[in-house]
Design a protein around this motif. Sequence first.
Motif, PDB file in Angstrom:
ATOM      1  N   SER A   1       3.525   4.884  -4.145  1.00  6.72           N
ATOM      2  CA  SER A   1       3.871   6.137  -4.797  1.00  6.72           C
ATOM      3  C   SER A   1       2.833   7.150  -4.392  1.00  6.72           C
ATOM      4  CB  SER A   1       3.895   5.970  -6.315  1.00  6.72           C
ATOM      5  OG  SER A   1       4.094   7.204  -6.944  1.00  6.72           O
ATOM      6  N   ALA A   2       3.254   8.232  -3.734  1.00  6.65           N
ATOM      7  CA  ALA A   2       2.312   9.203  -3.196  1.00  6.65           C
ATOM      8  C   ALA A   2       1.458   9.839  -4.281  1.00  6.65           C
ATOM      9  CB  ALA A   2       3.067  10.277  -2.426  1.00  6.65           C
ATOM     10  N   SER A   3       1.979   9.901  -5.502  1.00  5.73           N
ATOM     11  CA  SER A   3       1.264  10.633  -6.543  1.00  5.73           C
ATOM     12  C   SER A   3       0.394   9.764  -7.426  1.00  5.73           C
ATOM     13  CB  SER A   3       2.264  11.393  -7.424  1.00  5.73           C
ATOM     14  OG  SER A   3       3.128  10.492  -8.071  1.00  5.73           O
ATOM     15  N   ASN A   4       0.498   8.439  -7.314  1.00  5.39           N
ATOM     16  CA  ASN A   4      -0.209   7.556  -8.237  1.00  5.39           C
ATOM     17  C   ASN A   4      -1.129   6.580  -7.521  1.00  5.39           C
ATOM     18  OD1 ASN A   4       1.012   8.592 -10.591  1.00  5.39           O
ATOM     19  ND2 ASN A   4       2.818   7.302 -10.277  1.00  5.39           N
ATOM     20  N   HIS A   5      -2.105   6.089  -8.281  1.00  3.54           N
ATOM     21  CA  HIS A   5      -2.977   5.017  -7.800  1.00  3.54           C
ATOM     22  C   HIS A   5      -2.330   3.663  -8.091  1.00  3.54           C
ATOM     23  CE1 HIS A   5      -6.048   8.022  -7.331  1.00  3.54           C
ATOM     24  NE2 HIS A   5      -6.263   8.179  -8.626  1.00  3.54           N
ATOM     25  N   GLU A   6      -2.716   2.630  -7.316  1.00  2.00           N
ATOM     26  CA  GLU A   6      -2.231   1.274  -7.570  1.00  2.00           C
ATOM     27  C   GLU A   6      -3.362   0.273  -7.400  1.00  2.00           C
ATOM     28  OE1 GLU A   6       1.178   0.040  -5.417  1.00  2.00           O
ATOM     29  OE2 GLU A   6       2.461   1.674  -6.148  1.00  2.00           O
ATOM     30  N   THR A   7      -3.255  -0.831  -8.153  1.00  2.00           N
ATOM     31  CA  THR A   7      -4.199  -1.938  -8.015  1.00  2.00           C
ATOM     32  C   THR A   7      -3.474  -3.128  -7.392  1.00  2.00           C
ATOM     33  OG1 THR A   7      -3.735  -3.080 -10.106  1.00  2.00           O
ATOM     34  CG2 THR A   7      -5.246  -1.190 -10.198  1.00  2.00           C
ATOM     35  N   ILE A   8      -4.242  -4.125  -6.967  1.00  2.00           N
ATOM     36  CA  ILE A   8      -3.667  -5.428  -6.656  1.00  2.00           C
ATOM     37  C   ILE A   8      -3.616  -6.220  -7.958  1.00  2.00           C
ATOM     38  CG2 ILE A   8      -4.486  -5.368  -4.280  1.00  2.00           C
ATOM     39  CD1 ILE A   8      -6.722  -7.269  -5.062  1.00  2.00           C
ATOM     40  N   LYS A   9      -3.170  -7.464  -7.918  1.00  2.00           N
ATOM     41  CA  LYS A   9      -3.080  -8.269  -9.131  1.00  2.00           C
ATOM     42  C   LYS A   9      -4.461  -8.462  -9.765  1.00  2.00           C
ATOM     43  CE  LYS A   9       1.138 -10.975  -8.578  1.00  2.00           C
ATOM     44  NZ  LYS A   9       1.714 -12.345  -8.523  1.00  2.00           N
ATOM     45  N   SER A  10      -4.458  -8.530 -11.073  1.00  3.66           N
ATOM     46  CA  SER A  10      -5.710  -8.662 -11.808  1.00  3.66           C
ATOM     47  C   SER A  10      -6.428  -9.968 -11.458  1.00  3.66           C
ATOM     48  CB  SER A  10      -5.447  -8.610 -13.314  1.00  3.66           C
ATOM     49  OG  SER A  10      -4.564  -9.639 -13.713  1.00  3.66           O
ATOM     50  N   VAL A  11      -7.738  -9.918 -11.538  1.00  2.00           N
ATOM     51  CA  VAL A  11      -8.549 -11.106 -11.290  1.00  2.00           C
ATOM     52  C   VAL A  11      -8.312 -12.143 -12.387  1.00  2.00           C
ATOM     53  CG1 VAL A  11     -10.906 -11.971 -11.052  1.00  2.00           C
ATOM     54  CG2 VAL A  11     -10.296  -9.726 -10.110  1.00  2.00           C
TER      55      VAL A  11
ATOM     56  N   LYS B   1      -8.795  -5.010  -8.789  1.00  2.00           N
ATOM     57  CA  LYS B   1      -9.318  -4.192  -7.702  1.00  2.00           C
ATOM     58  C   LYS B   1      -8.254  -3.196  -7.263  1.00  2.00           C
ATOM     59  CE  LYS B   1     -11.760  -4.590  -3.278  1.00  2.00           C
ATOM     60  NZ  LYS B   1     -12.248  -5.532  -2.234  1.00  2.00           N
ATOM     61  N   MET B   2      -8.704  -2.005  -6.900  1.00  2.00           N
ATOM     62  CA  MET B   2      -7.780  -1.002  -6.408  1.00  2.00           C
ATOM     63  C   MET B   2      -7.128  -1.461  -5.103  1.00  2.00           C
ATOM     64  SD  MET B   2      -7.650   1.535  -8.491  1.00  2.00           S
ATOM     65  CE  MET B   2      -6.815   2.706  -7.414  1.00  2.00           C
ATOM     66  N   ASP B   3      -5.840  -1.141  -4.965  1.00  2.00           N
ATOM     67  CA  ASP B   3      -5.117  -1.394  -3.723  1.00  2.00           C
ATOM     68  C   ASP B   3      -5.170  -0.150  -2.848  1.00  2.00           C
ATOM     69  OD1 ASP B   3      -3.574  -2.483  -1.774  1.00  2.00           O
ATOM     70  OD2 ASP B   3      -1.711  -2.494  -2.904  1.00  2.00           O
ATOM     71  N   PHE B   4      -4.752   0.979  -3.406  1.00  2.00           N
ATOM     72  CA  PHE B   4      -4.890   2.254  -2.706  1.00  2.00           C
ATOM     73  C   PHE B   4      -4.890   3.389  -3.714  1.00  2.00           C
ATOM     74  CE2 PHE B   4      -0.311   1.681  -2.948  1.00  2.00           C
ATOM     75  CZ  PHE B   4       0.138   2.937  -3.328  1.00  2.00           C
ATOM     76  N   CYS B   5      -5.376   4.522  -3.257  1.00  2.00           N
ATOM     77  CA  CYS B   5      -5.410   5.723  -4.085  1.00  2.00           C
ATOM     78  C   CYS B   5      -4.222   6.605  -3.758  1.00  2.00           C
ATOM     79  CB  CYS B   5      -6.704   6.501  -3.857  1.00  2.00           C
ATOM     80  SG  CYS B   5      -8.188   5.591  -4.323  1.00  2.00           S
ATOM     81  N   GLY B   6      -3.711   7.285  -4.770  1.00  2.00           N
ATOM     82  CA  GLY B   6      -2.609   8.212  -4.571  1.00  2.00           C
ATOM     83  C   GLY B   6      -2.987   9.338  -3.630  1.00  2.00           C
ATOM     84  N   GLN B   7      -1.973   9.974  -3.090  1.00  2.00           N
ATOM     85  CA  GLN B   7      -2.175  11.022  -2.094  1.00  2.00           C
ATOM     86  C   GLN B   7      -2.137  12.404  -2.733  1.00  2.00           C
ATOM     87  OE1 GLN B   7      -2.622  10.221   1.355  1.00  2.00           O
ATOM     88  NE2 GLN B   7      -2.828   8.184   0.450  1.00  2.00           N
ATOM     89  N   THR B   8      -2.999  13.270  -2.248  1.00  2.00           N
ATOM     90  CA  THR B   8      -2.953  14.673  -2.637  1.00  2.00           C
ATOM     91  C   THR B   8      -2.093  15.432  -1.634  1.00  2.00           C
ATOM     92  OG1 THR B   8      -4.898  15.256  -1.331  1.00  2.00           O
ATOM     93  CG2 THR B   8      -5.273  14.521  -3.586  1.00  2.00           C
ATOM     94  N   GLY B   9      -1.622  16.597  -2.016  1.00  2.00           N
ATOM     95  CA  GLY B   9      -0.837  17.411  -1.100  1.00  2.00           C
ATOM     96  C   GLY B   9       0.642  17.077  -1.161  1.00  2.00           C
ATOM     97  N   GLY B  10       1.469  18.034  -0.795  1.00  2.00           N
ATOM     98  CA  GLY B  10       2.913  17.859  -0.888  1.00  2.00           C
ATOM     99  C   GLY B  10       3.566  17.355   0.371  1.00  2.00           C
ATOM    100  N   PHE B  11       2.859  17.361   1.481  1.00  2.00           N
ATOM    101  CA  PHE B  11       3.428  16.925   2.758  1.00  2.00           C
ATOM    102  C   PHE B  11       2.526  15.861   3.368  1.00  2.00           C
ATOM    103  CE2 PHE B  11       4.728  21.307   2.114  1.00  2.00           C
ATOM    104  CZ  PHE B  11       6.109  21.214   2.264  1.00  2.00           C
TER     105      PHE B  11
END
Length: 280
Positions: free
Chosen positions: A4-14, A109-119
């Motif tokens: 999801s470009a607008s949100n952060h996501e984690t991997i499965k919890s430890v 642990k974080m998987d990836f951070c959401g993206q800023t910007g519209g394009f």
Amino acid sequence: MGTSASNHETIKSVNECKCCGRQYWVRFEREYFEKGGCRYAFRGTYYGGGKHDGEQCVSKVFIDKVAKLYVDWVPDIAAAEKANELAMRFNRAHPTNRPIKFVIPLIAKMDFCGQTGGFLWFSEEDKRYVKSDEYVAIEPFIYGHYQKFNSNSGAVFALTESLPAFSHFTYVASDRELVVCDLQGVRNDDHYYLTDPAICSRDQLYGPTDLGTAGIANFFARHHCTAICKSFPRPEVDSRSRVRALQPKKGSSYTFELTRQHDQINREFRARKTLPAITE
């Protein structure tokens, strides 16, 4: 796990959820809804196929330069588990119409951070509050009127019969080794659902809100027994050793706010069963 470009996501919890034994990953918003002394709180959603799949959650992120690694969250897990263990003992020994229950966080642990910007070609990772190699805590979103009942500096904000008694009980039940305080959460018709407890312990095992013996002494200096705990033994105070009272406040107090005198008292009383006298 999806993107999801607008949100952060984690991997499965430890660690696994205590109530269903499942690991979860979460997607959470990029803007926090609450900020404490050491953490940001973000709204999110559980995923992972268990009983909480699709439910709302809260992701907690350490403020930059405070802590970011898995090991930094271990004292929080230990404090929540110890508080919940003592709450179950209190509920059995002193049953009330609202048993006490603590939320135990998952750490992921974080998987990836959401993206800023519209394009896509103008976007970049939003690393304002969290980065992709850092760890966050995950807790259920507690519905209802959120309250702070007492703090780890000894302040009391909402009068109840059972919660001050519970904090007193934890001192007795732990053989005078600790006090569970900083009680906050929601009171509904059936339970107190509490989160983020602080434990003040003689060995200071429970992270940056563990104010040690000085914190225990400060709690009892301001504690007024309720009908539940009036028969509990009170601490024995060594009047030969005195320490200045902590400034009561609604937010949590931290070990870096302790004075040299508080640190000295914590070292001096680590192996004792008495408490120092509090002076204003």
